[in-house]
Design a protein around this motif. Sequence first.
Motif, mmCIF file in Angstrom:
data_model
loop_
_atom_site.group_PDB
_atom_site.id
_atom_site.type_symbol
_atom_site.label_atom_id
_atom_site.label_comp_id
_atom_site.label_asym_id
_atom_site.label_seq_id
_atom_site.Cartn_x
_atom_site.Cartn_y
_atom_site.Cartn_z
ATOM 1 N N ALA A 199 5.155 -27.531 21.844
ATOM 2 C CA ALA A 199 6.529 -27.585 22.489
ATOM 3 C C ALA A 199 7.908 -27.487 21.582
ATOM 4 O O ALA A 199 8.930 -27.157 21.991
ATOM 5 C CB ALA A 199 6.782 -28.923 23.523
ATOM 6 N N LYS A 200 7.498 -28.026 20.329
ATOM 7 C CA LYS A 200 8.574 -28.169 19.458
ATOM 8 C C LYS A 200 9.031 -26.613 18.838
ATOM 9 O O LYS A 200 10.160 -26.450 18.727
ATOM 10 C CB LYS A 200 8.302 -28.817 18.242
ATOM 11 C CG LYS A 200 8.415 -30.439 18.477
ATOM 12 C CD LYS A 200 8.226 -31.128 17.279
ATOM 13 C CE LYS A 200 7.984 -32.588 17.447
ATOM 14 N NZ LYS A 200 6.904 -33.110 16.582
ATOM 15 N N THR A 201 8.182 -25.630 18.857
ATOM 16 C CA THR A 201 8.338 -24.648 18.274
ATOM 17 C C THR A 201 8.186 -23.558 19.305
ATOM 18 O O THR A 201 8.762 -22.241 19.119
ATOM 19 C CB THR A 201 7.570 -23.888 17.317
ATOM 20 O OG1 THR A 201 6.295 -23.995 17.734
ATOM 21 C CG2 THR A 201 7.484 -25.021 16.040
ATOM 22 N N SER A 202 7.739 -23.620 20.619
ATOM 23 C CA SER A 202 7.319 -22.723 21.780
ATOM 24 C C SER A 202 6.386 -21.704 21.236
ATOM 25 O O SER A 202 6.356 -20.680 22.002
ATOM 26 C CB SER A 202 8.652 -21.896 22.129
ATOM 27 O OG SER A 202 9.380 -22.809 23.092
ATOM 28 N N ARG A 203 5.668 -21.963 20.250
ATOM 29 C CA ARG A 203 4.593 -21.134 19.717
ATOM 30 C C ARG A 203 3.171 -21.406 20.134
ATOM 31 O O ARG A 203 3.032 -22.582 20.427
ATOM 32 C CB ARG A 203 4.666 -20.967 18.248
ATOM 33 C CG ARG A 203 5.853 -20.269 17.852
ATOM 34 C CD ARG A 203 5.877 -20.129 16.178
ATOM 35 N NE ARG A 203 4.793 -19.408 15.805
ATOM 36 C CZ ARG A 203 4.337 -19.491 14.493
ATOM 37 N NH1 ARG A 203 4.779 -20.120 13.803
ATOM 38 N NH2 ARG A 203 3.308 -18.715 14.037
ATOM 39 N N THR A 204 2.419 -20.264 20.510
ATOM 40 C CA THR A 204 0.998 -20.687 20.495
ATOM 41 C C THR A 204 0.288 -20.173 19.331
ATOM 42 O O THR A 204 0.410 -19.262 18.643
ATOM 43 C CB THR A 204 0.478 -20.069 21.653
ATOM 44 O OG1 THR A 204 0.538 -18.351 21.253
ATOM 45 C CG2 THR A 204 1.261 -20.404 23.180
ATOM 46 N N GLU A 205 -0.767 -21.024 19.068
ATOM 47 C CA GLU A 205 -1.577 -20.734 17.812
ATOM 48 C C GLU A 205 -3.056 -21.040 18.315
ATOM 49 O O GLU A 205 -3.221 -22.088 18.896
ATOM 50 C CB GLU A 205 -1.171 -21.327 16.433
ATOM 51 C CG GLU A 205 -0.113 -20.562 15.807
ATOM 52 C CD GLU A 205 0.275 -21.161 14.554
ATOM 53 O OE1 GLU A 205 -0.367 -20.815 13.374
ATOM 54 O OE2 GLU A 205 0.849 -22.210 14.516
ATOM 55 N N THR A 206 -4.010 -20.376 17.834
ATOM 56 C CA THR A 206 -5.408 -20.826 18.147
ATOM 57 C C THR A 206 -6.168 -21.086 16.722
ATOM 58 O O THR A 206 -6.341 -20.404 15.600
ATOM 59 C CB THR A 206 -6.240 -19.486 18.792
ATOM 60 O OG1 THR A 206 -5.388 -19.181 20.003
ATOM 61 C CG2 THR A 206 -7.573 -20.017 19.312
ATOM 62 N N VAL A 207 -7.011 -22.128 16.633
ATOM 63 C CA VAL A 207 -7.773 -22.217 15.635
ATOM 64 C C VAL A 207 -9.276 -22.118 15.843
ATOM 65 O O VAL A 207 -9.660 -22.301 17.291
ATOM 66 C CB VAL A 207 -7.504 -23.789 15.148
ATOM 67 C CG1 VAL A 207 -7.751 -24.913 16.297
ATOM 68 C CG2 VAL A 207 -8.868 -24.254 14.278
ATOM 69 N N GLN A 208 -9.986 -21.452 15.266
ATOM 70 C CA GLN A 208 -11.413 -20.998 15.487
ATOM 71 C C GLN A 208 -12.401 -21.338 14.462
ATOM 72 O O GLN A 208 -12.008 -21.101 13.147
ATOM 73 C CB GLN A 208 -11.394 -19.520 15.884
ATOM 74 C CG GLN A 208 -10.579 -18.903 16.996
ATOM 75 C CD GLN A 208 -11.261 -19.226 18.417
ATOM 76 O OE1 GLN A 208 -12.020 -18.359 18.737
ATOM 77 N NE2 GLN A 208 -11.317 -20.364 18.994
ATOM 78 N N VAL A 209 -13.368 -21.999 14.682
ATOM 79 C CA VAL A 209 -14.334 -22.240 13.864
ATOM 80 C C VAL A 209 -15.767 -21.595 14.366
ATOM 81 O O VAL A 209 -16.039 -21.421 15.384
ATOM 82 C CB VAL A 209 -14.472 -23.804 13.538
ATOM 83 C CG1 VAL A 209 -13.333 -24.496 12.878
ATOM 84 C CG2 VAL A 209 -14.853 -24.543 14.817
#
Length: 281
Positions: A199-209
């Motif tokens: 919510a601070k940057t309005s960005r979405t990011e995905t972590v995958q392992v």
Amino acid sequence: MTTPRVAAIHDMSGFGRCSLTVAIPVLSAMGVQCCPLPTAFLSTHTGGFTGFTFLDMTEEMPKVAAHWQELDLRFHAIYSGFLASDRQIGIVSDFIRTFRRSDTLVVIDPVMGDDGKAYQTYTSALCSGMTHLAELADVITPNLTEAAFLLGRPYDQLPQEEAGLQELVRELGLHGRRSVVLTGVSLSPGKTGAMCFDAKTSRTETVQVDMIAHPLLGTGDIFASVLTGALVRGDTLFSAAAQAADFVRACAVHTAAQDLPLREGVDFEPMLGLLTKQNTI
Ligand code: PXL
């Protein structure tokens, strides 16, 4: 740096590794003080056991909160999870309103169910209360089942592709009012992880392992506890989610090699050293 302090509002299940029996050691290993406010005491968790005892702590919780208020305790974070009764929704909301300061992080793991189903002790009133409670959060950590419950959507109709999931996490983020770490997200075969909306940057990011082909119980509690520890240490949402995913994966590899009964949870204790490495004193 003073030792960060977290109020941890979860059940204490004596056997099976979940909730407080995960949050306390994980946060301690990360150099974070964990102050437990138990919602219930159970002999075991409710997944895969029958005949478990269940002592509801609803009556005790406001007394604990009142004593902590009298002591003027301050928390860097409030971290809640499994609740035992509908009334606890109001009690936890009051706790947040009382103890939240401008720099207090509120992490709500909206624990309700898994694999499209609610946990044995969760009523529909408790699930709808959880949706209201989660509106107070800075960060929520639902799995896909809980995301469906929070949005009132059928679990089997949730999107599976990246663009649809990005839309979903933004919606769960109430369009910028809270951050979201959606767990159990797989964007390609053999991978698993979490999709974040910050919510601070309005960005979405995905972590995958890499996924482990071994069923596990209790990974959500480990994930959310590491995430909370990393956030109170000042890490970004995405870095905290990456640390949580890496730790869960390391524990999963170790647990798969032990071939333990599923209901005994994740054999995380021998792995705690991985979390202490980043402590700075
Ligand atoms: O991990 C979620 C959880 C927490 N607490 C209790 C549970 C479960 C999941 O089954 O039974 C008591």
